[in-house]
Design a protein around this motif. Structure first.
Motif, short mmCIF file in Angstrom:
data_model
loop_
_atom_site.label_atom_id
_atom_site.label_comp_id
_atom_site.label_asym_id
_atom_site.label_seq_id
_atom_site.Cartn_x
_atom_site.Cartn_y
_atom_site.Cartn_z
N THR A 129 82.62 55.77 -45.88
CA THR A 129 83.18 54.34 -44.50
C THR A 129 82.08 54.07 -44.15
O THR A 129 81.21 54.93 -44.22
CB THR A 129 84.71 55.16 -43.42
OG1 THR A 129 83.27 56.28 -43.30
CG2 THR A 129 85.54 55.64 -44.54
N ARG A 130 82.39 52.58 -43.07
CA ARG A 130 80.92 52.29 -42.90
C ARG A 130 80.98 52.95 -41.18
O ARG A 130 79.93 53.13 -41.16
CB ARG A 130 80.94 51.50 -42.48
CG ARG A 130 80.99 50.03 -44.04
CD ARG A 130 80.50 48.53 -43.80
NE ARG A 130 81.70 48.52 -42.53
CZ ARG A 130 81.31 47.01 -42.23
NH1 ARG A 130 80.52 46.73 -41.89
NH2 ARG A 130 82.70 46.61 -41.12
N THR A 131 81.62 53.54 -40.67
CA THR A 131 81.82 53.82 -39.09
C THR A 131 82.88 55.19 -39.15
O THR A 131 84.04 55.29 -39.99
CB THR A 131 82.15 53.05 -38.30
OG1 THR A 131 83.47 52.39 -38.94
CG2 THR A 131 81.17 51.63 -38.16
N LYS A 133 82.23 59.28 -38.00
CA LYS A 133 81.24 60.19 -37.51
C LYS A 133 80.38 61.23 -38.56
O LYS A 133 79.55 61.89 -38.33
CB LYS A 133 82.21 61.71 -36.37
CG LYS A 133 81.10 62.54 -35.50
CD LYS A 133 82.25 63.33 -34.52
CE LYS A 133 81.17 63.88 -33.95
NZ LYS A 133 82.44 64.60 -32.89
N ARG A 135 79.67 62.01 -42.36
CA ARG A 135 79.23 60.44 -43.70
C ARG A 135 79.54 62.08 -45.39
O ARG A 135 79.41 62.49 -45.20
CB ARG A 135 77.89 60.71 -43.82
CG ARG A 135 77.52 59.65 -44.92
CD ARG A 135 77.76 58.18 -45.47
NE ARG A 135 77.50 57.61 -43.57
CZ ARG A 135 78.63 56.88 -43.42
NH1 ARG A 135 79.47 56.68 -44.38
NH2 ARG A 135 77.80 56.44 -42.54
N GLU A 149 85.65 48.19 -44.33
CA GLU A 149 85.09 49.74 -43.30
C GLU A 149 84.61 49.86 -44.30
O GLU A 149 84.46 51.40 -44.26
CB GLU A 149 86.10 49.74 -42.12
CG GLU A 149 86.64 49.12 -41.46
CD GLU A 149 85.06 49.37 -40.36
OE1 GLU A 149 84.39 50.00 -40.45
OE2 GLU A 149 84.92 47.68 -40.26
N THR A 179 75.45 55.00 -36.07
CA THR A 179 76.77 56.45 -35.84
C THR A 179 77.50 55.54 -34.67
O THR A 179 77.57 54.58 -33.71
CB THR A 179 76.51 57.63 -35.46
OG1 THR A 179 75.77 57.21 -33.91
CG2 THR A 179 74.93 58.24 -36.14
N LEU A 180 79.24 55.81 -34.81
CA LEU A 180 79.84 55.59 -33.41
C LEU A 180 79.33 55.90 -32.01
O LEU A 180 80.33 55.43 -31.31
CB LEU A 180 81.12 56.65 -33.26
CG LEU A 180 81.77 55.71 -34.76
CD1 LEU A 180 83.12 57.15 -34.93
CD2 LEU A 180 82.03 55.11 -34.93
#
Length: 182
Positions: A129-131, A133, A135, A149, A179-180
């Motif tokens: 996912t791109r965004t 919490k 990876r 996304e 990061t978010l």
């Protein structure tokens, strides 16, 4: 620490990754029940995942993918799909500010044609996912279409999944990307 801002892309990796598709029309998405209505068109109806489906509970949904087809070919070869997209996508596209989206209303706004040849040669690919919490990198079938996304990496090699999932790469990816929280 390392100056991650000074890193450069590897030429050997050019064309191996891409964002997923951008539909620019919610009418492309089908529920499992709607998919059954178009059972004779499974060639152009594909499983569809969003970023949330990778990191939370997975929903079952499908998408009509008319990439590579002209409007007249869709009308002739897939008349029921043409009518569905005409009814459920074209009105939304007619009000879009981007002229190419209005003109090519039966195709996703961003179909990601540049990565499709690489995906056609493999049975699975690595996605993340791109965004999010955290990876994470996972294998998914290459027959699935992914929303923007999700980042697609056109490799089916477990070695590459291991490198991408390694502590060294995750620390680098978090340092180099956002990061978010920021």
């Amino acid at each position: 620490g390392a100056n991650v801002a000074a890193t450069v892309a590897l030429n050997s990796n050019l064309g191996l990754s891409s964002m997923g598709v951008k539909l620019h029309g919610t009418g492309f998405v089908l529920s499992p029940l709607e998919r059954k209505e178009y059972a004779n068109n499974l060639k152009i109806i594909k499983p569809y995942l969003c970023g949330r489906d990778l990191v939370q509970e997975r929903r079952v949904q499908f998408v009509i993918d008319l990439f590579g087809f002209g409007e007249e070919q869709v009308r002739r070869d897939f008349p029921d799909i043409y009518q569905h997209v005409l009814t459920h996508v074209k009105p939304e596209r007619d009000s879009n500010a981007r002229e190419t989206y209005r003109r090519n209303w039966w195709v996703f706004g961003e179909p990601r044609g540049d990565i499709r040849p690489a995906l056609a040669e493999i049975k699975r690919l690595v996605v993340t996912t791109r965004t999010a919490k955290h990876r994470i990198f996972v294998f998914e079938p290459s027959t699935t279409l992914f929303e923007s996304e999700i980042i697609l990496i056109a490799t089916d090699d477990s070695f590459h999944l291991g490198v991408l999932s390694s502590r060294i790469h995750v620390v680098f990816a978090l340092a180099a990307g956002g990061t978010l929280e920021d």
